[in-house]
Design a protein around this motif. Structure first.
Motif, short mmCIF file in Angstrom:
data_model
loop_
_atom_site.label_atom_id
_atom_site.label_comp_id
_atom_site.label_asym_id
_atom_site.label_seq_id
_atom_site.Cartn_x
_atom_site.Cartn_y
_atom_site.Cartn_z
N LEU A 131 0.83 -1.21 0.00
CA LEU A 131 0.00 0.00 0.00
C LEU A 131 0.86 1.26 0.00
O LEU A 131 0.59 2.21 -0.74
CB LEU A 131 -0.93 0.00 1.22
N LYS A 132 1.89 1.27 0.81
CA LYS A 132 2.72 2.48 0.95
C LYS A 132 3.36 2.90 -0.37
O LYS A 132 3.65 4.08 -0.58
CB LYS A 132 3.79 2.27 2.02
N LYS A 133 3.57 1.96 -1.27
CA LYS A 133 4.10 2.30 -2.59
C LYS A 133 3.15 3.23 -3.34
O LYS A 133 3.58 3.97 -4.23
CB LYS A 133 4.32 1.03 -3.41
N ASN A 134 1.86 3.20 -2.96
CA ASN A 134 0.86 4.02 -3.64
C ASN A 134 0.59 5.35 -2.95
O ASN A 134 -0.23 6.14 -3.43
CB ASN A 134 -0.46 3.24 -3.76
N TYR A 135 1.24 5.59 -1.80
CA TYR A 135 1.13 6.90 -1.15
C TYR A 135 1.63 7.98 -2.12
O TYR A 135 2.61 7.78 -2.85
CB TYR A 135 2.00 6.96 0.10
N PHE A 136 0.98 9.14 -2.09
CA PHE A 136 1.49 10.28 -2.84
C PHE A 136 2.85 10.68 -2.26
O PHE A 136 3.10 10.48 -1.07
CB PHE A 136 0.54 11.46 -2.76
N LYS A 137 3.68 11.27 -3.09
CA LYS A 137 5.02 11.67 -2.64
C LYS A 137 4.95 12.60 -1.43
O LYS A 137 5.70 12.45 -0.47
CB LYS A 137 5.76 12.35 -3.80
N GLY A 138 4.04 13.57 -1.48
CA GLY A 138 3.90 14.51 -0.37
C GLY A 138 3.43 13.84 0.91
O GLY A 138 3.82 14.25 2.01
#
Length: 292
Positions: A131-138
């Motif tokens: 899931l964390k791979k899909n977090y937005f960069k910000g």
């Protein structure tokens, strides 16, 4: 054929089975929640509870309307399969036989009409690192910068003053009173969890969530504005996802505020749009006058 059943005529064992075994299953439609939140409610059914549709009711202007209660996001038609033909039959019966103030179907219901939609964001259970791979960069940056904070589960009694001081979104005192009554109800039913972010000894952000079955739903995310730069909200949501998302899905419960919507989306959540029927007070009064 669609039939209406008053509350006293509902077979609640069959109703419970219909909801729990439906592809649209959600806790909003449970008898427990509807009994607490609704002034009154009844159901529409097809067959022997093959498809069911709960209808919350409330008297306004001396007339009974279909009106979703506060803190109830989606209802609609529930069945063991999605069936647009049956759903359309429910829709037609509903609008022909009820005065509808506001009603929200669930995101899996589809209709022929061009209805208004509202947005919800949802994360299916998944391994946290995936899931964390899909977090937005910000969002990744905000989570990283918040690691000086401490995460703690709190009791409702420990949280009341913070909620009373910092909660936003409910302007009317009676709605705030309903919120606290709902929190106490959820706690009594072992459905409420409260998580806090602390900066040293200061509670700076708090999340109230409903934990039911294999689903966690965000009921409230409350910040002390003095500490916004510490990213307490990002910290709390990330910690909840870290601890639970491999087993539990996470429901953000939607928002009509753009900034909050982007915040929810930034954790890699998926959009779920659900159809609503919404009439203004003015439109309803005009309709009643025409019929009168």
């Amino acid at each position: 054929m669609i039939r209406k059943l008053k509350y006293a005529d509902i077979d609640f064992q069959k109703y419970k089975s219909a909801i729990e075994n439906s592809v649209q299953n959600n806790f909003y439609a449970s008898k427990l929640i509807l009994d607490h939140l609704c002034e009154s409610w009844e159901i529409l059914i097809s067959g022997d509870y093959k498809f069911v549709m709960p209808i919350p009711l409330k008297k306004k202007f001396g007339v009974q309307f279909a009106l979703m209660p506060l803190f109830c996001q989606q209802l609609g038609i529930f069945g063991k399969e999605r069936n647009p033909i049956i759903e359309q039959e429910f829709f037609k019966y509903f609008i022909q036989n009820y005065k509808v103030y506001y009603y929200a179907f669930n995101y899996q219901n589809t209709f022929e009409e061009n209805l208004k939609f509202k947005k919800n964001y949802f994360i299916q259970n998944i391994e946290y690192l995936d899931l964390k791979k899909n977090y937005f960069k910000g969002r990744k940056s905000a989570v990283k910068s918040s690691q000086h904070l401490t995460f703690k589960e709190l009791a409702l009694s420990e949280s009341l003053v913070f909620i009373q001081t910092h909660f936003k979104g409910l302007d009317k005192k009676k709605d705030m009173d309903k919120f606290f009554t709902y929190l106490n109800f959820l706690q009594a039913k072992n459905l409420l969890k409260i998580y806090g972010a602390f900066k040293e000894e200061h509670l700076i952000c708090l999340a109230t969530v409903i934990k039911s079955g294999k689903k966690i739903s965000l009921l409230g995310l409350i910040n002390d504005d003095m500490y916004r730069k510490d990213n307490g909200a990002s910290f709390i949501i990330d910690r909840i996802l870290t601890d639970h998302i491999s087993v539990y899905s996470f429901d953000y419960m939607g928002s009509t505020i753009r900034g909050i919507e982007v915040f929810f989306k930034s954790f890699g959540s998926e959009l779920q749009e659900y159809a609503v029927i919404e009439n203004s007070r003015k439109d309803l009064l005009k309709s009643l006058l025409r019929k009168g």
